[in-house]
Design a protein around this motif. Structure first.
Motif, short mmCIF file in Angstrom:
data_model
loop_
_atom_site.label_atom_id
_atom_site.label_comp_id
_atom_site.label_asym_id
_atom_site.label_seq_id
_atom_site.Cartn_x
_atom_site.Cartn_y
_atom_site.Cartn_z
N VAL A 185 0.77 -1.34 0.06
CA VAL A 185 0.03 -0.04 -0.01
C VAL A 185 0.85 1.30 0.24
N LEU A 186 1.82 1.15 0.94
CA LEU A 186 2.77 2.43 1.03
C LEU A 186 3.51 2.78 -0.21
N ILE A 187 4.13 1.76 -1.01
CA ILE A 187 4.82 1.89 -2.22
C ILE A 187 3.84 2.22 -3.26
N GLU A 188 2.61 2.06 -3.46
CA GLU A 188 1.64 2.30 -4.42
C GLU A 188 1.36 3.47 -4.30
N ASN A 189 1.26 4.12 -2.98
CA ASN A 189 0.97 5.54 -2.60
C ASN A 189 2.27 6.66 -2.78
N GLY A 190 3.24 5.91 -3.15
CA GLY A 190 4.56 6.86 -3.09
C GLY A 190 5.30 6.99 -2.17
N GLU A 191 5.01 6.46 -0.83
CA GLU A 191 5.56 6.46 0.40
C GLU A 191 6.82 5.38 0.36
N PHE A 192 7.76 5.50 -0.31
CA PHE A 192 8.86 4.67 -0.42
C PHE A 192 9.66 4.56 0.70
N GLU A 193 10.13 5.52 1.40
CA GLU A 193 10.84 5.10 2.38
C GLU A 193 10.54 4.32 3.48
N GLU A 194 9.22 4.34 4.03
CA GLU A 194 8.76 3.46 4.86
C GLU A 194 8.34 1.87 4.05
N TYR A 218 31.55 -16.35 -1.69
CA TYR A 218 31.18 -14.82 -2.02
C TYR A 218 31.41 -14.24 -0.59
N ASP A 219 31.22 -12.88 -0.58
CA ASP A 219 31.35 -12.18 0.65
C ASP A 219 30.27 -11.72 1.36
N TYR A 220 29.12 -11.56 0.39
CA TYR A 220 27.84 -10.93 1.07
C TYR A 220 26.87 -11.48 -0.03
N TYR A 221 25.51 -11.51 0.27
CA TYR A 221 24.48 -11.61 -0.69
C TYR A 221 23.44 -10.43 -0.26
N ILE A 222 22.33 -10.47 -1.36
CA ILE A 222 21.30 -9.54 -1.04
C ILE A 222 20.18 -10.11 -1.92
N SER A 223 18.98 -9.93 -1.94
CA SER A 223 17.98 -10.01 -2.85
C SER A 223 17.81 -8.93 -3.49
N LEU A 224 17.31 -8.98 -4.69
CA LEU A 224 17.28 -7.91 -5.92
C LEU A 224 16.56 -6.77 -5.30
N LEU A 225 14.98 -7.32 -5.07
CA LEU A 225 14.27 -6.04 -4.58
C LEU A 225 14.37 -5.68 -3.05
N SER A 226 15.57 -5.91 -2.48
CA SER A 226 16.09 -5.23 -1.45
C SER A 226 16.80 -4.02 -1.50
N LEU A 227 17.37 -4.02 -3.09
CA LEU A 227 18.02 -2.78 -3.29
C LEU A 227 17.49 -1.50 -3.24
N PRO A 228 16.17 -1.24 -3.40
CA PRO A 228 15.76 0.10 -3.34
C PRO A 228 15.86 0.37 -1.79
N ARG A 229 15.66 -0.31 -0.96
CA ARG A 229 15.91 0.04 0.46
C ARG A 229 17.34 0.73 0.95
N ILE A 230 18.20 -0.39 0.43
CA ILE A 230 19.74 -0.12 0.68
C ILE A 230 20.16 1.28 -0.04
N PHE A 231 19.64 1.71 -1.12
CA PHE A 231 19.81 3.06 -1.83
C PHE A 231 18.83 3.98 -1.02
N GLY A 232 17.98 3.87 -0.43
CA GLY A 232 17.00 4.94 0.27
C GLY A 232 16.20 5.53 -0.82
N THR A 233 15.85 4.54 -2.06
CA THR A 233 15.32 5.08 -3.09
C THR A 233 13.69 5.86 -2.52
N THR A 234 13.64 7.06 -2.97
CA THR A 234 12.36 7.83 -2.85
C THR A 234 11.69 7.98 -4.29
N LEU A 235 10.55 8.35 -4.50
CA LEU A 235 9.83 8.71 -5.69
C LEU A 235 10.80 9.73 -6.50
N ASP A 236 11.47 10.57 -5.88
CA ASP A 236 12.25 11.53 -6.61
C ASP A 236 13.42 11.11 -7.01
N THR A 237 14.05 9.72 -6.55
CA THR A 237 15.50 9.44 -6.56
C THR A 237 15.60 8.14 -7.39
#
Length: 585
Positions: free
Chosen positions: A284-293, A388-407
């Motif tokens: 719901v939050l992502i659909e509403n553009g509230e990306f950070e939370e 390997y040294d680390y792993y991450i799932s692809l759709l966790s990357l927006p959180r890592i990079f702090g993606t907002t609607l403007d970024t």
């Protein structure tokens, strides 16, 4: 009054449905005669129906102690144990009853019910058949036989047995519910709705009846009706978090995002550890553009019962955004092909941090992702690296990079091509505007029935001159070309696709792609090819609400369905826009 008269009075009350009065009468009898086996057994039966399993068990055991050779109290004890979730003990109790009296069909029926709950469906079937040999007109036996058959995947046989139960007892609530659920699962929604509505009329105070009808109405696209029945179910079971989640999903589908957020936040306050509540709040939050939370809440997906992507077995720590210069990072893909293509845009950003990237994905994507210059390698799940040294799932990357609607990182194209002359030589032969068509996505996606079409959906476009049309459709629906109004105007490129690298080559040779919400649309956007994306109502959460563009894809134009089942407006608009596209100077 004599003990026998008191017992007869209590039985009369019991048979007439005056259960509270009957229970009081049985208690009076037991007070005067603690070894009255009938009063003990029948009071225990009333308490089982009332959900008071502990006291029911105690009374049934008292009755058994009075006469260990009387089958009835063993059946009642089995019912109490079944209700309390003590299934193996219930099986033993019903079996004890049948050792005493092998001619008791109710015992066979109740034993079958517990065996079904234990997943021992073959034994349940045998118990039902034995019971039916004794009493062929007992509806409950056919109902339990239907349950066992359905669990074994024998859908037609299950349907027939539910129908036999209803032939014997047309208002049998369990059979109405079970047959309605089966038909709903088979996408025979109108038939299912009629049965489930009848079940509610008979038993309006059962929350599961309202809940299951709501689920079916939502699958059928009747969202406002589904909302009403979820609300009914919630009134009857106010703390049921499954109902809350599904009501929130239905509100989201109707665009009522604020209401959905309020409902989910309130439930999370009561139970902050429920992953499904957090997962649905994230959508719901992502659909509403509230990306950070939203991206933070999105991490709950791995614990959610409704999230189907498997959590990979990693041999290194999860990357949380720390310095990874000179380190090897494995990025696991998840969810659908379109999701992987959409979020592959983050791989160059990770590479800029100095990491060596290995992408693990499905085979259909390995060549496409292997061509991304910033990654070291792309492998399928069978060839997953072990060091390997680390792993991450692809759709966790927006959180890592702090993606907002403007970024949102929307530098396109971010995918590279692999040459396939067989495909490009075909498209070169055609003149005019070259337009690719994709009318259906994967049938396994939830609510695919709303977004996907058959090929004839695009028939009106085929009347527009100055266009060469190409099918980008794969799978069994690719043959829909043969049933289109002018099949000779559509060149089938889908038959040449072995993976998404081939699809990308085809798309790059076109002037425009027109597609439903599927991986083809994402791929066109990632390649910066003009793409007109046809969105059902409801659409996926990443397309957000009330906009005809996408912050993810600069080349995309969104065509949103105004209301379910109304596609005429959209196809007319696309025809008009395509005519303008062909004739633009």
């Amino acid at each position: 009054m004599s003990s026998s008269n008191n017992t007869e009075k209590a039985l009369t009350l019991h048979r007439s449905g005056c259960l509270q009065e009957a229970a009081l009468a049985y208690r009076d009898i037991i007070r005067d005669d603690p070894k009255n086996i009938d009063a003990l057994n029948f009071l225990a039966a009333i308490l089982v129906d009332a959900g008071q399993f502990k006291e029911a068990e105690a009374l049934a055991r008292q009755a058994i102690a009075v006469d260990p050779n009387f089958a009835g109290p063993y059946v009642t004890l089995g019912n109490a144990l079944h209700g309390a979730g003590r299934l193996e003990e219930a099986v033993n109790s019903f079996s004890s009853a049948l050792q005493i009296d092998k001619n008791e069909p109710i015992a066979y029926n109740n034993l079958a019910s517990v065996l079904n709950d234990l997943g021992r469906h073959d034994e349940a079937i045998q118990s039902c058949l034995t019971g039916l040999a004794l009493q062929a007109d007992l509806p409950a036996l056919f109902n339990n036989l239907g349950n066992a058959m359905e669990a074994k995947g024998e859908i037609k046989a299950a349907e027939k047995n539910y129908e036999k139960a209803l032939d014997l007892e047309p208002e049998f609530p369990d059979a109405l519910y079970n047959l309605g659920t089966l038909l709903s699962n088979e996408k025979r929604w109108d038939e299912a709705i009629a049965l489930l509505e009848k079940a509610i009329i008979i038993n309006p105070d059962h929350s599961d009846n309202h809940y299951n009808l709501a689920n079916t109405l939502r699958e059928a696209g009747r969202f406002s009706d589904a909302q009403r029945y979820y609300q009914n179910a919630l009134q009857l079971s106010s703390d049921n978090e499954n109902i809350i989640n599904n009501l929130a999903i239905t509100l989201q589908m109707q665009g009522c995002l604020e209401e959905a957020k309020v409902l989910l936040r309130s439930a999370i306050q009561r139970n902050p550890e429920n992953p499904d509540l957090h997962w649905n709040l994230a959508l719901v939050l992502i659909e509403n553009g509230e990306f950070e939370e939203g991206w933070n809440e999105y991490e709950w997906r791995w614990k959610s019962s409704s999230f189907s992507s498997p959590l990979p077995k990693a041999v290194a720590p999860l990357w949380g955004g720390e310095d990874i210069r000179g380190k090897t990072l494995v990025v696991f893909c998840e969810q659908g092909f379109g999701d992987n293509i959409q979020f592959a845009r983050y791989l160059p950003l990770v590479s800029e941090l100095g990491a060596k990237i290995i992408v693990v994905c499905r085979p259909e994507l390995t060549r496409l992702f292997g061509n991304i210059e910033s990654i070291e390698n792309s492998v399928d799940w069978d060839n997953m690296p072990q060091q390997y040294d680390y792993y991450i799932s692809l759709l966790s990357l927006p959180r890592i990079f702090g993606t907002t609607l403007d970024t949102i990182p929307n530098r396109v194209p971010y995918l590279n091509l692999t040459e396939n002359k067989e495909i490009t030589n075909i498209t070169k032969k055609f003149s005019g505007k070259k337009v690719g068509l994709a009318w259906a996505g994967s049938e396994t996606r939830y609510l695919d029935q709303f977004r996907s079409h058959r090929g004839h959906f695009f028939n009106p476009l085929l009347d527009i001159e100055g266009v060469s049309f190409f099918s980008l459709q794969v799978g069994k629906k690719g043959t829909d070309i043969l049933k289109m109004s002018k099949p000779e105007r559509v060149e089938d490129l889908g038959v040449f696709f072995n993976d998404f690298a081939d699809t990308a080559t085809a798309i790059s040779s076109l002037d425009l792609v027109i597609s439903v919400d599927t991986a083809v649309a994402h791929l066109a956007g990632a390649l910066n090819i003009p793409v007109w994306i046809i969105l059902s109502n409801p659409a996926g959460y990443l397309w957000m609400r009330e906009r005809n563009d996408s912050p993810w894809y600069p080349s995309a134009r969104l065509y949103r369905q105004v209301s379910p089942d109304n596609w005429d407006t959209i196809i007319t608009l696309i025809c008009n826009d395509l005519y303008g596209f062909v004739n633009e100077i």
